[in-house]
Write a protein that holds these residues in place. Sequence first.
Motif, PDB file in Angstrom:
ATOM      1  N   SER A 102      47.094  42.829  27.147  1.00 30.59           N
ATOM      2  CA  SER A 102      47.454  43.511  28.392  1.00 30.59           C
ATOM      3  C   SER A 102      46.408  44.591  28.647  1.00 30.59           C
ATOM      4  O   SER A 102      45.999  45.291  27.728  1.00 30.59           O
ATOM      5  N   VAL A 128      51.648  41.642  29.619  1.00 30.41           N
ATOM      6  CA  VAL A 128      50.639  41.597  30.675  1.00 30.41           C
ATOM      7  C   VAL A 128      51.091  42.321  31.941  1.00 30.41           C
ATOM      8  O   VAL A 128      50.366  43.113  32.502  1.00 30.41           O
ATOM      9  N   SER A 129      52.335  42.079  32.360  1.00 28.40           N
ATOM     10  CA  SER A 129      52.837  42.713  33.585  1.00 28.40           C
ATOM     11  C   SER A 129      54.077  43.561  33.331  1.00 28.40           C
ATOM     12  O   SER A 129      54.712  44.020  34.271  1.00 28.40           O
ATOM     13  N   LYS A 181      42.811  44.916  35.317  1.00 27.10           N
ATOM     14  CA  LYS A 181      43.492  43.667  35.657  1.00 27.10           C
ATOM     15  C   LYS A 181      42.977  43.084  36.969  1.00 27.10           C
ATOM     16  O   LYS A 181      42.921  41.871  37.130  1.00 27.10           O
ATOM     17  N   TYR A 182      42.592  43.943  37.912  1.00 32.05           N
ATOM     18  CA  TYR A 182      42.223  43.458  39.245  1.00 32.05           C
ATOM     19  C   TYR A 182      40.756  43.638  39.599  1.00 32.05           C
ATOM     20  O   TYR A 182      40.413  43.691  40.771  1.00 32.05           O
ATOM     21  N   TYR A 201      46.752  38.256  43.115  1.00 34.53           N
ATOM     22  CA  TYR A 201      46.501  38.014  41.701  1.00 34.53           C
ATOM     23  C   TYR A 201      45.504  36.859  41.522  1.00 34.53           C
ATOM     24  O   TYR A 201      44.537  36.971  40.769  1.00 34.53           O
ATOM     25  N   ASN A 203      40.020  36.114  29.510  1.00 34.46           N
ATOM     26  CA  ASN A 203      41.195  36.426  28.702  1.00 34.46           C
ATOM     27  C   ASN A 203      40.750  36.826  27.302  1.00 34.46           C
ATOM     28  O   ASN A 203      40.034  36.068  26.628  1.00 34.46           O
ATOM     29  N   SER A 250      42.558  38.833  39.917  1.00 34.14           N
ATOM     30  CA  SER A 250      42.933  39.130  38.537  1.00 34.14           C
ATOM     31  C   SER A 250      41.900  38.634  37.550  1.00 34.14           C
ATOM     32  O   SER A 250      41.425  37.496  37.635  1.00 34.14           O
ATOM     33  N   ARG A 251      41.570  39.476  36.608  1.00 37.91           N
ATOM     34  CA  ARG A 251      40.663  39.090  35.526  1.00 37.91           C
ATOM     35  C   ARG A 251      41.228  37.920  34.740  1.00 37.91           C
ATOM     36  O   ARG A 251      40.496  37.107  34.197  1.00 37.91           O
ATOM     37  N   TYR A 252      42.567  37.812  34.660  1.00 32.52           N
ATOM     38  CA  TYR A 252      43.196  36.754  33.878  1.00 32.52           C
ATOM     39  C   TYR A 252      42.905  35.364  34.440  1.00 32.52           C
ATOM     40  O   TYR A 252      43.082  34.366  33.736  1.00 32.52           O
ATOM     41  N   ASP A 298      35.158  42.666  34.904  1.00 34.27           N
ATOM     42  CA  ASP A 298      35.699  43.068  33.600  1.00 34.27           C
ATOM     43  C   ASP A 298      34.992  42.371  32.437  1.00 34.27           C
ATOM     44  O   ASP A 298      35.195  42.742  31.287  1.00 34.27           O
TER      45      ASP A 298
END
Length: 173
Positions: free
Chosen positions: A105, A74-75, A111-112, A158, A168, A162-164, A117
Amino acid sequence: SGNYYNQGEIRKKELEQSCFLLGIPACDVTVIDHRDLPDNPAVEWDTQLLATFVLKHIEANNINLVVTFDAGGVSGHANHISLYAALRYSVLHASLRCCVLVLESVSLFRKYISVLDVPVSCLLPRDALFILTEEETEQARRAMRCHRSQLLWFRHIYMLFSRYMVINSLRLL
């Protein structure tokens, strides 16, 4: 044990608090403190050694589903990537008898972009997709805030973007 900045004991307590908020009792949390598995974002852990610890925990707790990082971590964090490698090794060589889902990932841009997303993630292939409600997203934020020793400025960004924190996408290993 999360001792990269000599904060192992603090980070253990933060993990237990975070898990408690997520409904995971402390008795179900295992912290591995092994000299060959140091908390260090630049160190790749020994795949077979880590697989041994992971398999032991899975078997001792009758776990039938594991969610972990993918090969990108992921990062790009080496420890995250090592977890993926250990689970992949376990599936291929150690007859792991549970389902393993890996967190996809995505690019830094995706991601942001948070909830923006969702349409992209819905269109792309995946085996599972989790979209959190506002209440679940806030619960995830509360759990992350338990990790006070790790809440540097970029983790606040984050949590906001963050989409997370909202979505997911996962694939079967």
